[in-house]
Write a protein that holds these residues in place. Structure first.
Motif, short mmCIF file in Angstrom:
data_model
loop_
_atom_site.label_atom_id
_atom_site.label_comp_id
_atom_site.label_asym_id
_atom_site.label_seq_id
_atom_site.Cartn_x
_atom_site.Cartn_y
_atom_site.Cartn_z
N LEU A 119 -28.34 -34.21 9.09
CA LEU A 119 -29.51 -33.94 8.23
C LEU A 119 -30.19 -35.40 8.25
CD1 LEU A 119 -27.11 -32.38 5.32
CD2 LEU A 119 -28.82 -31.07 6.84
N PHE A 120 -31.71 -35.29 8.19
CA PHE A 120 -32.46 -36.57 8.27
C PHE A 120 -33.18 -36.31 6.81
CE2 PHE A 120 -31.10 -37.08 12.57
CZ PHE A 120 -30.85 -38.62 12.52
N ASP A 121 -33.35 -37.13 5.77
CA ASP A 121 -34.09 -36.90 4.94
C ASP A 121 -35.13 -38.15 5.02
OD1 ASP A 121 -35.45 -36.17 2.47
OD2 ASP A 121 -33.81 -36.59 1.08
N GLU A 122 -36.54 -37.57 4.94
CA GLU A 122 -37.71 -38.36 5.25
C GLU A 122 -37.54 -38.97 6.69
OE1 GLU A 122 -40.27 -38.48 3.44
OE2 GLU A 122 -39.75 -37.72 1.83
N VAL A 123 -37.42 -37.95 7.71
CA VAL A 123 -37.21 -38.34 9.10
C VAL A 123 -38.51 -39.11 9.60
CG1 VAL A 123 -38.55 -36.16 9.72
CG2 VAL A 123 -36.44 -37.35 11.11
N THR A 124 -39.64 -39.17 9.02
CA THR A 124 -40.63 -39.96 9.69
C THR A 124 -40.41 -41.49 9.46
OG1 THR A 124 -41.85 -39.54 7.52
CG2 THR A 124 -42.65 -38.19 9.36
N GLU A 125 -39.48 -41.66 8.43
CA GLU A 125 -39.02 -43.28 8.39
C GLU A 125 -38.09 -43.55 9.37
OE1 GLU A 125 -37.15 -43.46 4.64
OE2 GLU A 125 -38.97 -43.15 3.38
N PHE A 126 -37.76 -42.88 10.43
CA PHE A 126 -36.84 -43.08 11.41
C PHE A 126 -37.59 -43.23 12.75
CE2 PHE A 126 -34.23 -41.21 8.18
CZ PHE A 126 -33.02 -41.93 8.27
N THR A 127 -37.10 -43.80 13.67
CA THR A 127 -37.61 -43.93 14.94
C THR A 127 -37.09 -42.72 15.91
OG1 THR A 127 -35.76 -45.23 16.08
CG2 THR A 127 -37.55 -46.67 14.96
N GLU A 128 -38.20 -42.42 16.86
CA GLU A 128 -37.55 -41.37 17.51
C GLU A 128 -36.32 -41.40 18.17
OE1 GLU A 128 -39.46 -38.44 20.81
OE2 GLU A 128 -40.46 -40.10 20.58
N TRP A 129 -35.77 -42.94 18.73
CA TRP A 129 -34.62 -43.16 19.37
C TRP A 129 -33.42 -43.15 18.47
CZ3 TRP A 129 -31.09 -46.89 18.30
CH2 TRP A 129 -30.06 -46.98 19.16
N PRO A 155 -45.83 -36.14 5.36
CA PRO A 155 -46.53 -36.88 6.83
C PRO A 155 -46.55 -38.53 6.04
CG PRO A 155 -47.77 -34.97 5.77
CD PRO A 155 -46.53 -35.18 4.77
N GLY A 156 -46.86 -39.28 7.46
CA GLY A 156 -46.93 -40.57 7.26
C GLY A 156 -45.76 -41.24 7.61
N GLY A 157 -45.46 -42.62 7.42
CA GLY A 157 -44.31 -43.43 7.93
C GLY A 157 -44.40 -43.62 9.33
N ILE A 158 -43.51 -44.83 9.78
CA ILE A 158 -43.70 -45.09 11.16
C ILE A 158 -43.31 -44.28 12.48
CG2 ILE A 158 -42.79 -47.45 10.37
CD1 ILE A 158 -39.96 -46.61 11.56
N GLY A 159 -42.56 -43.08 11.81
CA GLY A 159 -42.14 -41.98 12.96
C GLY A 159 -43.19 -40.86 12.81
N MET A 160 -44.29 -40.93 12.04
CA MET A 160 -45.13 -39.88 12.07
C MET A 160 -45.62 -39.19 13.23
SD MET A 160 -48.73 -39.34 9.78
CE MET A 160 -49.75 -37.72 10.50
N ALA A 161 -45.89 -39.96 14.25
CA ALA A 161 -46.63 -39.48 15.47
C ALA A 161 -45.43 -38.59 16.25
CB ALA A 161 -47.04 -40.59 16.36
N TRP A 162 -44.18 -39.14 16.31
CA TRP A 162 -43.33 -38.38 17.17
C TRP A 162 -42.95 -37.32 16.41
CZ3 TRP A 162 -38.45 -37.10 15.62
CH2 TRP A 162 -37.65 -37.89 14.71
#
Length: 472
Positions: A119-129, A155-162
């Motif tokens: 489970l990832f909460d606010e997954v856009t805060e994580f990198t794709e790796w 939406p938003g955060g460092i991982g938004m694109a991936w």
């Protein structure tokens, strides 16, 4: 007594889906955290169940832990919370782990564990790796507990694109490649001792907004507060829209236009941002001096391209568009491609020159380049031929602003290659040196630096003493 029940609609759909990977959320207030925390309740009756719940930062994890301790304690009073391990041990023998990974490599602390539910909460805060690393740990000891990944985010955060690429598929024209709720199947090719196999995987996006959480206390007051936020933040947090977000560098894109040359008087700028593991991106810009307009007319953007492949793609594209050598007024490439390799081996630029594809160093002024690019977009004089630059138009709106340099893109931003190539081309377009750009002459010796003959001639003049220098 009912301790907790899901809201009808998205939250219920999220808790009942059987897809391998699921993203839930979008706007704030949709009940993402609660939905993630209750997911293990599907499985805690099985003593072999192991789940792990991630937040990126320890301080943000604490709120989830507090909520879980209350909820899990009510569901299973005989279960035990272990503070040192950040772990809830259910009375059945099942276990739910809480974790954070503030530094990217922190995720490797879990490389010897197995979890059937990640489970990832606010997954856009994580990198794709980080996200994909946990695929290795997402496995099960029994078919009764399929290995699944569940995520929630805004939406938003460092991982938004991936995250957008993987689940939402938002495009520059405002459409999405995939439909909400629909489960999409894709195939992963794996080499086995018996040969290659294509193994199916499924993925799903379930959007939610605060409007899907009618039982939220003080709903109207909270809606009013969100409604007073700046437009970009309101689009993101209130409506859960992925097209605009906090920290977005390009809020406006070049307009698409008809696929044709607009004037009989035109020249071309070829611009290239080089990479190998990262993509090499080549753009061709048609410039109309009488119209003061520049248009992106073609794009090549691929990883793993050798210099032979680059040369072939350049020649093929220019033949297709009937771009003769005389039409190319400038050909610019990222400055690092002019650096020689180990032990003085040839640069990428010199190898391409030998193949008849000449380049000069691009202007590397990042701040000035982005400013010029945005100026042309605002004026409506930078355009893109419809359908001819999909990578550029898809990746530009996802580039994040550098928090320390407001007028620059964040260093090493994901998928910045097409925008970088465009920046090089725009700087050549607005620069005054285009007519003076020297086209290097390819060497007659395939393995020799193309400037070898010029260097040898200069050395000979120096030895003769006719260079203005006095040799002793």
């Amino acid at each position: 007594m009912i301790l907790w029940q899901p809201n009808a609609g998205p939250q219920s759909a999220f808790l009942s889906t059987t897809a391998d990977e699921v993203l839930y959320g979008g706007a704030v207030g949709g009940g993402k955290t609660d939905a993630l925390l209750v997911w293990p309740l599907h499985r805690v009756h099985n003593p072999q169940h192991r789940s792990i719940y991630f937040r990126r930062e320890r301080k943000r994890l604490q709120e989830s832990i507090d909520r879980a301790q209350f909820l899990y304690g009510e569901v299973d009073p005989l279960g035990q919370w272990h503070e040192t391990e950040l772990r809830y041990k259910w009375s059945t023998g099942a276990m739910t782990q809480f974790a954070f990974a503030e530094n990217e490599k922190d995720i490797e602390a879990w490389k010897s564990f197995e979890f059937d539910l990640v489970l990832f909460d606010e997954v856009t805060e994580f990198t794709e790796w980080q996200y994909k690393f946990m695929f290795m740990r997402n496995r099960s000891k029994t078919a009764a507990l399929p290995a699944w990944t569940r995520c929630g985010t805004n939406p938003g955060g460092i991982g938004m694109a991936w995250v957008d690429d993987r689940f939402v598929g938002w495009q520059a024209n405002g459409n999405k490649r995939w439909h909400d709720y629909q489960v999409y199947e894709h195939f992963v090719e794996v080499q086995t001792p018996l040969g290659p196999r294509e193994i199916p995987r499924t993925r799903q996006y379930i959007p939610s907004t605060i409007f899907d959480n009618p039982r939220m206390p003080g709903l109207d007051a909270y809606l009013a507060q969100l409604g007073e936020m700046p437009d970009a933040e309101k689009e993101m947090y209130l409506y859960g829209r992925w097209g605009r977000w906090e920290g977005q560098f390009f809020t406006k894109l070049p307009a698409e236009c008809e696929h044709s040359f607009k004037s009989p008087t035109w020249y071309v700028i070829r611009c290239l941002d080089y990479g190998f593991d990262d993509p090499t991106c080549i753009l061709w810009l048609a410039c109309y001096p009488t119209l003061d307009v520049v248009e992106v007319i073609a794009e090549v953007c691929e990883s793993g391209m050798t210099t032979d492949a680059i040369a072939q793609m350049v020649q093929l594209t220019e033949q297709t568009l009937h771009i003769t050598p005389e039409k190319i007024a400038a050909s610019v490439m990222s400055p690092d491609a002019f650096k020689k390799g180990p032990e003085g081996s040839q640069s990428i630029a010199s190898m391409l020159t030998e193949k008849g594809i000449w380049f000069i160093k691009a202007n590397a002024d990042r701040i000035g380049g982005w400013a010029q690019l945005r100026r042309l977009i605002e004026r409506g004089t930078l355009r893109v031929w419809q359908g001819q630059a999909p990578k550029l138009l898809t990746t530009m709106p996802r580039l994040p602003r550098d928090p320390d340099k407001r007028d620059d893109i964040k260093a090493k931003a994901r998928n910045d290659h097409a925008a970088e190539a465009l920046r090089y081309g725009v700087m050549a377009y607005v620069g005054a040196a285009i007519p003076a750009a020297k086209k290097p002459t390819p060497s007659r010796f395939p393995t020799q630096d193309p400037y070898w003959e010029d260097i040898q001639a200069e050395m000979a003049r120096m030895q003769r003493g006719d260079s203005g220098l006095v040799l002793t």
